[in-house]
Design a protein around this motif. Structure first.
Motif, PDB file in Angstrom:
ATOM      1  N   ALA A   1      48.865  70.708  27.980  1.00 28.66           N
ATOM      2  CA  ALA A   1      49.022  71.394  26.689  1.00 28.66           C
ATOM      3  C   ALA A   1      50.196  70.819  25.904  1.00 28.66           C
ATOM      4  N   ALA A   2      51.239  70.397  26.610  1.00 26.42           N
ATOM      5  CA  ALA A   2      52.419  69.834  25.942  1.00 26.42           C
ATOM      6  C   ALA A   2      52.161  68.416  25.449  1.00 26.42           C
ATOM      7  N   GLU A   3      51.255  67.699  26.109  1.00 24.68           N
ATOM      8  CA  GLU A   3      51.015  66.294  25.785  1.00 24.68           C
ATOM      9  C   GLU A   3      49.887  66.084  24.780  1.00 24.68           C
ATOM     10  N   ASN A   4      49.104  67.136  24.480  1.00 23.05           N
ATOM     11  CA  ASN A   4      47.922  66.983  23.638  1.00 23.05           C
ATOM     12  C   ASN A   4      47.865  68.083  22.575  1.00 23.05           C
ATOM     13  N   PRO A   5      47.123  67.853  21.485  1.00 26.90           N
ATOM     14  CA  PRO A   5      46.979  68.892  20.460  1.00 26.90           C
ATOM     15  C   PRO A   5      46.187  70.081  20.996  1.00 26.90           C
ATOM     16  N   PRO A   6      46.362  71.266  20.397  1.00 27.31           N
ATOM     17  CA  PRO A   6      45.702  72.480  20.899  1.00 27.31           C
ATOM     18  C   PRO A   6      44.185  72.372  20.995  1.00 27.31           C
ATOM     19  N   GLU A   7      43.559  71.636  20.070  1.00 23.45           N
ATOM     20  CA  GLU A   7      42.099  71.565  20.069  1.00 23.45           C
ATOM     21  C   GLU A   7      41.552  70.467  20.977  1.00 23.45           C
ATOM     22  N   ALA A   8      42.429  69.813  21.725  1.00 29.71           N
ATOM     23  CA  ALA A   8      41.964  68.794  22.668  1.00 29.71           C
ATOM     24  C   ALA A   8      41.143  69.460  23.765  1.00 29.71           C
ATOM     25  N   PRO A   9      40.046  68.845  24.186  1.00 25.81           N
ATOM     26  CA  PRO A   9      39.222  69.441  25.244  1.00 25.81           C
ATOM     27  C   PRO A   9      39.907  69.344  26.606  1.00 25.81           C
ATOM     28  N   LEU A  10      39.582  70.271  27.468  1.00 21.75           N
ATOM     29  CA  LEU A  10      40.102  70.214  28.838  1.00 21.75           C
ATOM     30  C   LEU A  10      39.657  68.933  29.517  1.00 21.75           C
ATOM     31  N   THR A  11      38.411  68.535  29.268  1.00 23.95           N
ATOM     32  CA  THR A  11      37.896  67.295  29.840  1.00 23.95           C
ATOM     33  C   THR A  11      37.008  66.597  28.820  1.00 23.95           C
ATOM     34  N   THR A  12      37.057  65.282  28.818  1.00 22.76           N
ATOM     35  CA  THR A  12      36.173  64.489  27.966  1.00 22.76           C
ATOM     36  C   THR A  12      35.022  63.927  28.785  1.00 22.76           C
ATOM     37  N   ARG A  13      34.969  64.306  30.049  1.00 19.45           N
ATOM     38  CA  ARG A  13      33.932  63.801  30.933  1.00 19.45           C
ATOM     39  C   ARG A  13      32.591  64.465  30.640  1.00 19.45           C
ATOM     40  N   ASP A  14      31.536  63.676  30.705  1.00 24.78           N
ATOM     41  CA  ASP A  14      30.181  64.203  30.639  1.00 24.78           C
ATOM     42  C   ASP A  14      29.921  65.011  31.920  1.00 24.78           C
ATOM     43  N   PRO A  15      29.214  66.153  31.831  1.00 32.40           N
ATOM     44  CA  PRO A  15      28.911  66.922  33.041  1.00 32.40           C
ATOM     45  C   PRO A  15      28.272  66.088  34.148  1.00 32.40           C
ATOM     46  N   ARG A  16      27.451  65.106  33.755  1.00 33.46           N
ATOM     47  CA  ARG A  16      26.831  64.261  34.778  1.00 33.46           C
ATOM     48  C   ARG A  16      27.880  63.434  35.510  1.00 33.46           C
ATOM     49  N   THR A  17      28.874  62.941  34.770  1.00 35.16           N
ATOM     50  CA  THR A  17      29.960  62.184  35.396  1.00 35.16           C
ATOM     51  C   THR A  17      30.746  63.068  36.348  1.00 35.16           C
ATOM     52  N   LEU A  18      30.996  64.309  35.929  1.00 37.06           N
ATOM     53  CA  LEU A  18      31.709  65.251  36.802  1.00 37.06           C
ATOM     54  C   LEU A  18      30.919  65.495  38.080  1.00 37.06           C
ATOM     55  N   GLN A  19      29.598  65.622  37.957  1.00 36.05           N
ATOM     56  CA  GLN A  19      28.763  65.816  39.151  1.00 36.05           C
ATOM     57  C   GLN A  19      28.867  64.606  40.080  1.00 36.05           C
ATOM     58  N   ASN A  20      28.857  63.402  39.519  1.00 37.35           N
ATOM     59  CA  ASN A  20      28.966  62.192  40.342  1.00 37.35           C
ATOM     60  C   ASN A  20      30.313  62.124  41.041  1.00 37.35           C
ATOM     61  N   HIS A  21      31.376  62.462  40.320  1.00 40.35           N
ATOM     62  CA  HIS A  21      32.705  62.476  40.934  1.00 40.35           C
ATOM     63  C   HIS A  21      32.784  63.531  42.038  1.00 40.35           C
ATOM     64  N   PHE A  22      32.142  64.670  41.791  1.00 39.00           N
ATOM     65  CA  PHE A  22      32.149  65.749  42.783  1.00 39.00           C
ATOM     66  C   PHE A  22      31.544  65.264  44.101  1.00 39.00           C
ATOM     67  N   LYS A  23      30.447  64.508  44.018  1.00 42.95           N
ATOM     68  CA  LYS A  23      29.806  63.979  45.221  1.00 42.95           C
ATOM     69  C   LYS A  23      30.773  63.076  45.992  1.00 42.95           C
ATOM     70  N   LYS A  24      31.564  62.293  45.262  1.00 41.02           N
ATOM     71  CA  LYS A  24      32.515  61.388  45.903  1.00 41.02           C
ATOM     72  C   LYS A  24      33.660  62.168  46.550  1.00 41.02           C
ATOM     73  N   PHE A  25      34.080  63.258  45.902  1.00 41.50           N
ATOM     74  CA  PHE A  25      35.118  64.094  46.516  1.00 41.50           C
ATOM     75  C   PHE A  25      34.591  64.773  47.776  1.00 41.50           C
ATOM     76  N   LEU A  26      33.336  65.194  47.754  1.00 38.61           N
ATOM     77  CA  LEU A  26      32.741  65.785  48.957  1.00 38.61           C
ATOM     78  C   LEU A  26      32.763  64.785  50.113  1.00 38.61           C
ATOM     79  N   LYS A  27      32.358  63.572  49.824  1.00 34.73           N
ATOM     80  CA  LYS A  27      32.336  62.535  50.850  1.00 34.73           C
ATOM     81  C   LYS A  27      33.736  62.271  51.383  1.00 34.73           C
ATOM     82  N   ALA A  28      34.715  62.208  50.480  1.00 28.67           N
ATOM     83  CA  ALA A  28      36.099  61.970  50.898  1.00 28.67           C
ATOM     84  C   ALA A  28      36.630  63.104  51.755  1.00 28.67           C
ATOM     85  N   ALA A  29      36.116  64.322  51.529  1.00 31.90           N
ATOM     86  CA  ALA A  29      36.547  65.480  52.302  1.00 31.90           C
ATOM     87  C   ALA A  29      35.790  65.613  53.622  1.00 31.90           C
TER      88      ALA A  29
END
Length: 335
Positions: free
Chosen positions: A217-245
């Protein structure tokens, strides 16, 4: 009346109060399946055989819920356009019973391993994803709700986050381009209001995430999104985190919501509060969709029943005429 005209009339009347996501869902079904199959036919000429042929030809590869949705929509259009006696003569194939809460939640050990992996992430390309996944894991919010958040939605005085929108991938009319991709795309991301009034809610921010969220919040404007990632990209990253865990379970990000609900209730959370946190209009929705007995809760149930049989005097009256249901489940006399 041709089916195409009947569908157009039904849609115009039924869609008056639908949200954009619902409209897109029905439009896609009509355009891709119902109109190609029945559009040129007279509605009064559609018989049970035509409906069954359509179900076998077009819906055989559908999921149970999608099959039921297609058949239900066809039924509603024909009921709208046909005389009552003709509609009653039609027989529709059974769409199959939807099994609610089909997805497994993560076991406590699996959830702990995933959280450790997310918190210990050193890959800068997945840093944002890790924080989004932690937020979902600790709040049970939907992926679309997390993707719709702006930094202005976080209140660092009350330490809460306001959920009031969702980012959804919807079918694109006429195969237009979407998301900046070259050529034609079938879907596009759209920012939509919360689906229901109960979906708009304010919930506490997990303490573990407060420091990082305040930095963002301190580094970005108030209207900046929490994430710029596409939901599909987040799903792909999630799979990699599962594997790492070290988690081999076929899980998706929605599994985190399921896990939050199931284990919160197992840990003694109030059902009404849990339902409000998840954004459900009714506690029945929470129970039906997400909360299911864990193996340990089943073991505790069996142990409680064993103790009940071993020590019936703790339950009051005894004998053949005793009311065995009295008091059962109204307290914890066995510790």
């Amino acid at each position: 009346m041709r089916f195409e005209k009947a569908a157009e009339s039904w849609f115009g009347k039924a869609a008056a109060d639908w949200k954009e996501s619902t409209l897109a869902k029905y439009r896609a079904l009509l355009r891709k399946h119902l109109l190609p199959a029945f559009g040129g036919m007279e509605a009064e000429g559609i018989g049970t055989g035509d409906v069954r042929d359509f179900a076998e030809r077009e819906l055989s590869g559908f999921s149970i819920s999608a099959r039921r949705f297609a058949l239900s929509t066809l039924s509603r259009i024909l009921q709208f356009s046909l005389p009552a006696e003709l509609f009653r003569a039609l027989e529709f194939p059974k769409g199959g019973k939807v099994r609610k809460g089909k997805a497994d939640s993560l076991l406590p050990g699996e959830l702990a391993a995933l959280i450790r992996t997310l918190e210990g992430n050193k890959n800068p390309k997945r840093e944002n994803t890790a924080h989004v996944l932690l937020l979902i894991a600790f709040t049970g919010m939907r992926l679309g709700e997390a993707c719709a958040l702006r930094l202005s939605d976080f209140d660092f005085v009350r330490n809460t986050v306001r959920i009031h929108a969702t980012l959804e991938r919807l079918p694109v009319e006429n195969g237009g381009t979407a998301d900046g991709a070259k050529g034609k795309a079938r879907t596009a991301l759209r920012l939509l209001p919360a689906k229901t009034a109960s979906g708009e809610r304010e919930i506490p921010i997990p303490e573990k995430l407060l420091a990082r969220l305040k930095e963002m919040a301190a580094e970005n404007p108030p209207e900046a999104p929490l994430t710029t990632r596409d939901p599909r990209t987040l799903q792909n990253h999630f799979k990699k985190f599962l594997k790492a865990a070290g988690i081999s379970k076929d899980a998706h990000i929605h599994t985190l919501r399921h896990t939050f609900a199931t284990h919160s209730l197992s840990a003694g959370a109030d059902l009404k509060t849990l339902s409000a946190t998840l954004g459900h209009a009714s506690t029945h929705t929470t129970l039906d969709l997400y909360v299911h007995p864990t193996f340990e809760s089943k073991r505790r149930l069996q142990e409680a029943f064993r103790l009940f049989i071993a020590h019936p005097e703790k339950w009051g009256r005894q004998g053949d005429d005793a009311d065995w249901g009295e008091g059962f489940g109204k307290g914890r006399p066995f510790g």
